[in-house]
Design an enzyme around this catalytic site. Structure first.
Site, PDB file in Angstrom:
ATOM      1  N   THR A  11       0.812  -1.218   0.000  1.00  0.00           N
ATOM      2  CA  THR A  11       0.000   0.000   0.000  1.00  0.00           C
ATOM      3  C   THR A  11       0.849   1.273   0.000  1.00  0.00           C
ATOM      4  OG1 THR A  11      -0.144  -0.076   2.420  1.00  0.00           O
ATOM      5  CG2 THR A  11      -1.928  -1.114   1.176  1.00  0.00           C
ATOM      6  N   CYS A 130      18.120   4.888  -2.068  1.00  0.00           N
ATOM      7  CA  CYS A 130      17.725   5.424  -3.372  1.00  0.00           C
ATOM      8  C   CYS A 130      18.794   6.336  -3.967  1.00  0.00           C
ATOM      9  CB  CYS A 130      16.396   6.156  -3.264  1.00  0.00           C
ATOM     10  SG  CYS A 130      16.299   7.333  -1.895  1.00  0.00           S
ATOM     11  N   SER A 160       9.052  12.221  -1.897  1.00  0.00           N
ATOM     12  CA  SER A 160       8.585  10.836  -1.939  1.00  0.00           C
ATOM     13  C   SER A 160       9.572   9.885  -1.285  1.00  0.00           C
ATOM     14  CB  SER A 160       8.320  10.393  -3.380  1.00  0.00           C
ATOM     15  OG  SER A 160       9.483  10.526  -4.167  1.00  0.00           O
ATOM     16  N   HIS A 242      15.092  12.176  -7.708  1.00  0.00           N
ATOM     17  CA  HIS A 242      16.268  12.664  -6.990  1.00  0.00           C
ATOM     18  C   HIS A 242      17.302  13.157  -7.994  1.00  0.00           C
ATOM     19  CE1 HIS A 242      14.526  11.215  -3.423  1.00  0.00           C
ATOM     20  NE2 HIS A 242      15.359  10.247  -3.088  1.00  0.00           N
TER      21      HIS A 242
END
Length: 352
Positions: A11, A130, A160, A242
């Site tokens: 989710t 990330c 995010s 990014h």
């Protein structure tokens, strides 16, 4: 050849992106199961043109699946990844929980694909941070060619990367400021709308943040222990994507044109680097959203060191920085014959 796959944390932002990418890349899955916490029971998530109902992680039988993607945070991973791995299910974990475990491979397939074969120590493979993932994709071909001695990188990281609530905070603060509402920080230490915050994660005793530390130690583990790296990680008011300003000190000479050609020929990289004033001269975060590549622009010589190169690096952090990299790891296991669908002996739980 088809597999049964579970996505834990389905989710969340990254979990949903994992489902999107599994479908986009036609990953050979007979069954895909969305798994989350008990509070998400009954919720549905999208998988291609299907809707999957969420299963409770406490009740799900992981012995019925071959592969588990985890994107539910470090504490959940620490508790559940070893339990799942003991059920003959390979876990690809997106959290920081196992990245520096010497018995768990930390993998970016374009950089150290062979490391996936270390999965059998714990049946777990770690996905890097990330910001590290896109960086090492860009560093790999240059390091192989001439060697990299030192990296200085400043990151411009979207909201995010901090989760859905962080994205909501940017949205709500931006709207609120236009109607003279006070921008109250909740997910961030300071106002994020119309601002930049030079802190991602907690501070360490030496003044670095944990995000900056992660970039250093993960780059060393993935690429080369001898590379020195210093990072300044900054949260910026964008939703996805990014960006990184990267300065390299090389062990040998590399011209600007040689660097540009080298990167153009390297897997996972798209070079967009013109000096004319047009829309195709460089890539910004908003233009990389939904893309698979790591984009490199503004390649130039850094004359302040003997052998210096600088460039601008942009990638969709929910994709290459997380979900796409995890799926690429799974594809590498598939290509090497590690994942075998015939393992499953009992039917999976009904998607009810």
């Amino acid at each position: 050849m088809a597999l049964r796959v579970a996505v834990v944390g389905a989710t969340g932002n990254v979990g949903q992106e994992m489902l999107n990418i599994l479908e986009e890349r036609l990953f050979p899955s007979d069954e895909v199961f969305a798994v989350a916490s008990r509070k998400s029971i009954g919720r549905t998530v999208s998988y291609g043109d299907r809707e999957l109902k969420c299963h409770d992680i406490e009740q799900f039988d992981f012995s019925t699946v071959d592969l588990c993607f985890m994107s539910a945070g470090g504490s959940v991973a620490l508790e559940w990844a070893p339990k799942i791995a003991l059920q003959d299910c390979i876990v690809i974990d997106n959290s920081s929980a196992f990245r520096m475990d010497p018995l768990v491979p930390l993998v970016v397939p374009e950089v150290n694909a062979d490391a996936v074969m270390g999965y059998d120590e714990k049946n777990i493979i770690a996905n890097p941070n990330c910001s590290t993932a896109q960086l090492v994709v860009a560093l790999k071909p240059i390091h192989d060619k001439v060697g990299i001695e030192r990296v200085v990188v400043s990151t411009y990281q979207s909201t995010s990367g901090a989760g859905r609530e962080a994205m909501d905070e940017l949205w709500n603060q931006t709207k609120g400021i236009y109607v003279n509402q006070e921008a109250e920080p909740r997910e961030f230490t300071k106002q994020i709308a119309f601002n930049v915050i030079p802190q991602i994660d907690d501070f360490m005793e030496d003044g670095r943040t944990k995000e900056e530390w992660k970039m250093e130690v993960e780059t060393k583990k993935i690429l080369d222990e001898d590379i020195e790296l210093v990072a300044t990680c900054v949260r910026v008011p964008t939703f996805v994507g990014h960006a990184e300003a990267v300065h390299l000190e090389l062990a040998g000479a590399l011209t600007e044109q040689e660097c540009r050609s080298l990167l153009r020929e390297s897997p996972g990289i798209m070079v967009v680097d013109k000096r004319e004033s047009d829309e195709e001269n460089y890539v910004t975060p908003i233009e990389c959203v939904g893309e698979w590549a790591t984009f490199i622009s503004r390649i130039r010589v850094d004359k302040t060191v003997e052998h210096g190169i600088a460039f601008w690096c942009v990638s969709d952090n929910l994709r290459k920085g997380a979900a796409l990299n995890a799926v690429q790891i799974a594809e590498e296991l598939l290509n090497r014959g590690v994942l075998k669908p015939e393992k499953t002996l009992v039917p999976p739980p009904a998607d009810a």
